[in-house]
Write a protein that holds these residues in place. Structure first.
Motif, short mmCIF file in Angstrom:
data_model
loop_
_atom_site.label_atom_id
_atom_site.label_comp_id
_atom_site.label_asym_id
_atom_site.label_seq_id
_atom_site.Cartn_x
_atom_site.Cartn_y
_atom_site.Cartn_z
N HIS A 122 -8.32 12.27 -2.09
CA HIS A 122 -7.63 12.94 -0.99
C HIS A 122 -7.41 14.42 -1.29
CE1 HIS A 122 -5.15 12.59 2.68
NE2 HIS A 122 -4.40 13.53 2.13
N LEU A 168 0.84 -1.18 0.00
CA LEU A 168 0.00 0.00 0.00
C LEU A 168 0.88 1.24 0.00
CD1 LEU A 168 -2.74 -0.96 2.63
CD2 LEU A 168 -2.83 -1.22 0.15
N ASP A 216 -5.48 0.06 -3.86
CA ASP A 216 -4.13 -0.48 -3.99
C ASP A 216 -3.62 -0.25 -5.40
OD1 ASP A 216 -5.33 -2.46 -5.57
OD2 ASP A 216 -5.19 -4.02 -4.05
N ILE A 245 -9.85 -1.77 -0.02
CA ILE A 245 -8.73 -0.87 0.24
C ILE A 245 -8.06 -0.50 -1.09
CG2 ILE A 245 -6.49 -0.62 1.37
CD1 ILE A 245 -7.43 -2.62 3.47
N LYS A 265 -6.91 4.32 4.04
CA LYS A 265 -7.04 5.18 2.87
C LYS A 265 -8.17 6.19 3.03
CE LYS A 265 -3.59 3.39 0.77
NZ LYS A 265 -2.38 4.22 0.54
N SER A 266 -8.30 7.07 2.03
CA SER A 266 -9.25 8.18 2.11
C SER A 266 -10.62 7.86 1.53
CB SER A 266 -8.67 9.41 1.40
OG SER A 266 -7.51 9.86 2.07
N ASP A 313 -7.60 7.12 -5.15
CA ASP A 313 -7.56 7.58 -3.76
C ASP A 313 -6.81 8.90 -3.64
OD1 ASP A 313 -8.23 6.69 -0.90
OD2 ASP A 313 -6.09 7.16 -0.73
N LEU A 350 -10.44 7.96 6.54
CA LEU A 350 -9.01 7.92 6.80
C LEU A 350 -8.73 7.71 8.28
CD1 LEU A 350 -6.18 8.14 5.57
CD2 LEU A 350 -6.30 10.62 5.95
N ASP A 383 -5.50 3.12 -6.14
CA ASP A 383 -4.67 4.01 -5.33
C ASP A 383 -4.57 5.39 -5.98
OD1 ASP A 383 -2.76 4.29 -2.99
OD2 ASP A 383 -1.46 4.88 -4.64
N LYS A 424 0.63 6.44 3.93
CA LYS A 424 -0.56 7.14 4.40
C LYS A 424 -0.51 8.61 3.99
CE LYS A 424 -3.08 8.55 8.55
NZ LYS A 424 -3.09 8.62 10.02
N ARG A 425 -1.60 9.07 3.41
CA ARG A 425 -1.68 10.46 2.97
C ARG A 425 -2.11 11.35 4.14
NH1 ARG A 425 -3.50 7.33 -1.59
NH2 ARG A 425 -2.03 7.67 -3.30
#
Length: 401
Positions: A171, A97, A207, A205, A191-192, A167, A184, A164, A100-101
């Motif tokens: 975000h 993954l 990815d 999730i 994830k967001s 995502d 989040l 991803d 983290k954002r």
């Protein structure tokens, strides 16, 4: 569930006012968590929410690499984190993954942004919040922003893009609107937003798997803005092959119609349990099954609260619609069995037979005369209904157990 509770304590079941009995959650017992329920029925009803307790006891689970992984691809470094898992369908997670954002500190954060846990105060199962004019206007704003973010991500859907990458779009779109993406770190979700592809029912999730021509994908978007949450999702066709697949169309358009028919029934005095009857009747008319594990929910200053809104017939949903209440209806419908299993990531819920599933969700406001769809589509929103296949192209699906 055989260990006795040492002292009288409250049952941790969803909106349950009872004292706990000697029935203990087996998983909690393994982890030495003191978790006792009042009854087996209460434990079953609360499972989808309660299992978050198990996740919370392992806050590093999304930061550490799995113990057993497939050999990483030499070019990309991607791998399957659960190569020995007996997947129900063809979809596979593609790890690692992404990092983290982060959300700027200048944007208000919900309480779980650091701890990972909501820590909401206890409320009774039938304690439904009625918003005042200020709260209603705040819900209108956050739900409009949530629709904007969903549309921005949906416009980017195409064969070859990864969930991803979607995502990242979600975000950044939240940040532009001075909003926090509610998923989040909610119960440590990494994830967001949730991206659920093909046989994934919900909580997928994001990815590194590229979407393929012929896939279907659900994007579930939730924003926290000015102290309130908005929540919606839609399922989209990926590429021309997807729209040319009659089973995809039957599944997606029937699910869309299930939500529309349920919303049309919302008005003051209507029992929450009635929506499931409407949804399952229409799903069965197209030989489709309704997922029973997950429910719609109240939403306002809390991300999830009373009432629970089951989507299947003859359910025991509690409460009636009343002006000023805000809640979601979000039916999940499958081509095959209504039963689900969860991947070892403890989030991704998939159909037990690996057949495809679709979902649609709106946040609703009950008015004095009916309903206002707070997350309604705009005139230029991506996606939207397509023509249903002719009857002769409908194949048989097994929506039994």
């Amino acid at each position: 569930m055989d260990q006795a509770a040492a002292q009288p304590r409250k049952c941790p079941g969803v909106d349950c006012p009872n004292d706990a009995s000697t029935l203990q959650c087996p998983k909690c017992k393994e982890q030495n968590i003191p978790s006792f329920f009042c009854s087996q029925d209460c434990f079953k009803r609360s499972w989808s929410e309660h299992k978050a307790v198990h996740k919370s006891k392992n806050p590093l689970r999304n930061l550490l690499a799995p113990k057993v992984v497939s050999d990483p691809d030499p070019e990309t470094g991607h791998y399957n984190p659960f190569p020995s898992y007996d997947y129900t369908g063809p979809l596979r997670p593609v790890y690692p993954l992404s990092k983290k954002r982060e959300i700027p500190k200048s944007i208000p954060h919900p309480e779980w942004s650091e701890s990972g846990m909501p820590n909401y105060p206890y409320t009774r199962r039938n304690k439904i919040t009625i918003l005042d004019d200020k709260g209603i206007e705040a819900m209108r704003v956050v739900c409009r922003l949530s629709r904007e973010v969903l549309d921005e991500a949906a416009a980017a859907i195409r064969p070859g893009i990864t969930t991803d990458e979607l995502d990242a779009i979600v975000h950044e779109a939240c940040i532009k609107r001075n909003a926090y993406p509610s998923p989040l770190n909610y119960n440590h979700f990494p994830k967001s937003h949730c991206s659920s592809v093909n046989e994934v029912i919900c909580h997928g999730i994001p990815d590194h798997r590229p979407l393929e021509d012929g896939d279907i994908v659900n994007l579930d978007i939730s924003l926290f803005h000015n102290g309130y949450h908005g929540d919606l999702n839609e399922t989209y066709y990926v590429g021309n092959k997807s729209k040319a697949n009659p089973d995809n169309v039957r599944l997606i358009e029937t699910t869309r119609q299930c939500l529309e028919k349920a919303i049309a029934h919302v008005k003051p005095g209507v029992a929450i349990k009635e929506f499931g009857d409407i949804i399952e009747k229409h799903a069965k008319s197209q030989n489709l099954g309704v997922i029973r594990t997950y429910v719609g929910h109240g939403i306002n200053t809390q991300f999830h609260c009373a009432p629970n809104v089951p989507h299947y017939a003859k359910n025991k949903g509690v409460g009636k619609c009343a002006p000023g209440m805000t809640f979601t209806i979000e039916p999940m419908v499958s081509i095959g069995s209504y039963r689900d299993v969860t991947w070892p990531d403890n989030w991704t819920s998939v159909t037990v037979d690996g057949k495809r599933s679709a979902q649609f969700e709106h946040t609703l406001l009950v008015t004095e005369t009916g309903v206002e769809v707070l997350t309604a589509r705009f005139e230029n929103s991506p996606g939207g209904p397509v023509e249903m296949p002719a009857k002769e192209t409908v194949t048989n699906g097994d929506h039994k157990s």
